[in-house]
Design a protein around this motif. Structure first.
Motif, PDB file in Angstrom:
ATOM      1  N   UNK B 298     123.623  96.248 154.028  1.00  0.00           N
ATOM      2  CA  UNK B 298     123.516  95.010 154.801  1.00  0.00           C
ATOM      3  C   UNK B 298     123.785  95.274 156.280  1.00  0.00           C
ATOM      4  N   UNK B 299     124.713  96.165 156.558  1.00  0.00           N
ATOM      5  CA  UNK B 299     124.992  96.492 157.958  1.00  0.00           C
ATOM      6  C   UNK B 299     123.756  97.117 158.611  1.00  0.00           C
ATOM      7  N   UNK B 300     123.055  97.962 157.869  1.00  0.00           N
ATOM      8  CA  UNK B 300     121.908  98.677 158.430  1.00  0.00           C
ATOM      9  C   UNK B 300     120.587  97.918 158.266  1.00  0.00           C
ATOM     10  N   UNK B 301     120.588  96.862 157.462  1.00  0.00           N
ATOM     11  CA  UNK B 301     119.355  96.105 157.260  1.00  0.00           C
ATOM     12  C   UNK B 301     118.431  96.704 156.220  1.00  0.00           C
ATOM     13  N   UNK B 302     118.957  97.588 155.350  1.00  0.00           N
ATOM     14  CA  UNK B 302     118.113  98.191 154.310  1.00  0.00           C
ATOM     15  C   UNK B 302     117.856  97.225 153.163  1.00  0.00           C
ATOM     16  N   UNK B 303     116.896  97.587 152.347  1.00  0.00           N
ATOM     17  CA  UNK B 303     116.713  96.887 151.080  1.00  0.00           C
ATOM     18  C   UNK B 303     117.933  97.133 150.206  1.00  0.00           C
ATOM     19  N   UNK B 304     118.383  96.128 149.458  1.00  0.00           N
ATOM     20  CA  UNK B 304     119.524  96.320 148.568  1.00  0.00           C
ATOM     21  C   UNK B 304     119.394  95.405 147.361  1.00  0.00           C
ATOM     22  N   UNK B 308     117.687  95.401 141.585  1.00  0.00           N
ATOM     23  CA  UNK B 308     116.552  96.228 141.994  1.00  0.00           C
ATOM     24  C   UNK B 308     116.717  97.591 141.344  1.00  0.00           C
ATOM     25  N   UNK B 310     116.206 101.638 141.402  1.00  0.00           N
ATOM     26  CA  UNK B 310     116.336 102.517 142.567  1.00  0.00           C
ATOM     27  C   UNK B 310     115.047 102.628 143.388  1.00  0.00           C
ATOM     28  N   UNK B 312     112.966 100.346 144.207  1.00  0.00           N
ATOM     29  CA  UNK B 312     112.826  99.224 145.137  1.00  0.00           C
ATOM     30  C   UNK B 312     113.797  99.280 146.298  1.00  0.00           C
ATOM     31  N   UNK B 314     115.671 102.470 147.681  1.00  0.00           N
ATOM     32  CA  UNK B 314     116.087 103.872 147.570  1.00  0.00           C
ATOM     33  C   UNK B 314     117.367 104.228 148.326  1.00  0.00           C
ATOM     34  N   UNK B 315     117.520 103.735 149.560  1.00  0.00           N
ATOM     35  CA  UNK B 315     118.720 104.136 150.306  1.00  0.00           C
ATOM     36  C   UNK B 315     119.971 103.484 149.730  1.00  0.00           C
ATOM     37  N   UNK B 318     120.778 105.652 146.828  1.00  0.00           N
ATOM     38  CA  UNK B 318     121.373 106.912 147.286  1.00  0.00           C
ATOM     39  C   UNK B 318     122.834 106.686 147.687  1.00  0.00           C
TER      40      UNK B 318
END
Lengths: 117, 408
Positions: B298-304, B308, B310, B312, B314-315, B318
């Motif tokens: 959420x801090x970086x704005x990635x999909x989470x 989901x 993995x 959908x 990936x980061x 990881x």
């Protein structure tokens, strides 16, 4: 994109970016604002990526940005379609150079069984 | 009907899911040291987590934002980065402690070597989280954790002096050893108000696509789930007071805590206690590892997302894999999970304002919340708890040093 007044510090900066398909593809890490003295300043682009963290939080931001890979992506303001609780974009993330970390990792993830539908 | 059933199932899972290694360690140790004198602190802590969880759930329902999204937008990049770093450190310590707890319960159940079981536990979690759906996981660990209710039966069977138990609900300060009393009070508050619970809860609300019409459900979840979980915490303290204090035992090992159910209930009690601890601590490991991944994503704005797969996100996937590996490294050093728990809880208390101040700001923000922003009750309670949180945050680490982490 005109008419209503908004506080860009509160309603744009640090908000989630969604591409045209609703994919989460980064946060607004900084803004590019143009306009000299006496002119009305104008937001011309959204700046995305750990490479911009240094200018937000000094050495600790630089360190975090370096760990994060230091990537910088500039999204022109004309590519913004809607300012809602997230910032919605007119084009796809890949096309704009956003969400590349997820795209690069996906082929490896796919090789591990059970990784998705 | 389906909704009622869903709520009931959710609450059952919450009872099993509320108690984690922090609650186990601090409630039993507080009972074993001060009897029932700190019961009131558990009540204060449980109301605190209710107040802030309800706010987080409401923010998620109204704005569609999980805690770390809101934190970054509202307090800015620099403060949010500070909150992220401290929360990741505390989260990792907690995760390592919970996994150590899983390995200890497995060891007591199977007799296999501790380090093998650590590896087995972590590999098991990694595979299960990677492959299966989260819904299924949550239910299994929630229901398994219900075996912890054996401690409630044990508490009654031990026949505590109920008048003394009742007196413990009246806030007061102990006559002797005030520093140690304060240390336990802070630990109990920290264990009840663990921040990972609100990260996890609010992210779940966003994933379940809560909308303003789910505000009632959110309130019911927060109030009922934590009340029942709080009862279990109180039961643990009673067991500590009625058994360990009376016999002069200090429960320095997780296995000792399980003996608290064996003494009054025999072999069956011991077995249920160990299985209950295994599932409670195992469920908490999963919640913790996801919280760490949510916050970073959420801090970086990635999909989470925990629903989901993995592929959908990936980061996000990881991140939780890396967290599990780091936790593996920590537990394999042989550090005692009970001691690690104490440090994790006390450090989490020191960092509490970084989580709860932004939540209070956001839940009050008209621009986000419109007519759903905090009412008078939520604000009064929110502010009272803010003061409590500030005081405990400032005193937590000094008290830990002064009392040698509760050793004297």
């Amino acid at each position: 994109m005109s008419g209503k007044e908004i506080d860009i510090g509160l309603k744009v900066l640090d908000h989630q970016l969604l591409d045209k398909d609703g994919r989460r593809c980064g946060n607004v890490d900084d803004l590019a604002i143009e306009g000299g003295p006496g002119e009305v300043p104008e937001v011309v682009a959204i700046l995305v990526g750990p490479g911009y963290w240094g200018q937000r939080a000094g050495w600790i931001g630089r360190l975090a940005g370096w760990i994060g890979g230091g990537r910088r992506v500039r999204v022109e303001w004309k590519d913004v379609s809607k300012l809602d609780s997230a910032i919605e974009l007119k084009r796809g993330a890949t096309e704009l150079g956003l969400g590349r970390g997820d795209d690069r990792l996906r082929p490896y993830v796919d090789k591990i069984p059970g990784s998705g539908r | 009907m389906n909704k009622v059933l869903g709520l009931a199932l959710g609450i059952l899972a919450a009872i099993g899911g509320f108690v984690d290694i922090g609650d186990l360690v601090f409630n039993v140790a507080a009972g074993a040291t001060f009897g029932y004198q700190l019961m009131w602190v558990v009540v204060v802590g449980v109301i605190g987590i209710m107040v802030y969880s309800e706010m987080c759930g409401r923010v998620a329902a109204v704005s569609g934002k999980a805690v770390f999204d809101a934190v970054r937008e509202r307090v800015g990049f620099k403060a949010a980065l500070g909150a992220l770093i401290s929360s990741e450190i505390v989260n990792l310590m907690t995760l390592a402690a919970e996994i150590g707890g899983v390995a200890i319960s497995l060891q007591l159940l199977s007799g296999l070597p501790y380090r093998w079981l650590i590896v087995l536990a972590i590999a098991g979690f990694a595979i299960v989280i990677w492959v299966t759906s989260f819904e299924w996981l949550e239910r299994v660990f929630g229901y398994g954790g219900l075996c912890m209710l054996v401690f409630a039966v044990a508490a009654v069977k031990l026949g505590p002096d109920w008048a003394k138990v009742g007196k413990g609900f009246i806030p007061h300060v102990a006559h002797n050893n005030k520093l140690l009393y304060a240390y336990f009070a802070i630990g109990l508050l920290g264990a009840a108000m663990t921040p990972y619970e609100v990260y996890f809860y609010s992210s779940g609300g966003v994933e379940d696509r809560w909308s303003p019409k789910d505000i009632g459900l959110n309130r019911a979840n927060a109030i009922l789930g934590y009340t029942l979980g709080g009862f279990l915490s109180l039961a643990l303290m009673i067991v500590g007071g009625a058994l360990f204090l009376v016999h002069g035992i200090s429960p320095e090992h997780l296995g000792t805590i399980a003996l608290g159910a064996e003494q009054p209930l025999g072999q069956v009690g011991l077995l249920l206690a160990l299985v209950g601890i295994l599932f409670a601590v195992g469920g908490a490991s999963i919640d913790t590892v996801f919280s760490g991944a949510y916050n970073l994503a959420q801090f970086c704005g990635w999909e989470w997302g925990r629903y989901r797969h993995p592929r959908g996100a990936p980061r996000f996937a990881l991140t939780w894999v890396v967290l599990l590996v780091l936790a593996l490294g920590i537990v394999m050093t042989g550090v005692d999970p009970v001691i690690l728990t104490e440090y994790a809880v006390i450090f989490s208390v020191a960092a509490l304002p970084l989580t709860y101040v932004p939540i209070l700001l956001v839940a009050n923000d008209k621009a986000y919340m419109g007519s759903y922003r905090n009412g008078r009750l939520a604000n009064v309670l929110g502010l009272v708890y803010l003061v409590v949180i500030m005081i405990v945050a400032l005193t937590a680490i000094p008290l830990m040093v002064l009392t040698n982490a509760g050793q004297n």
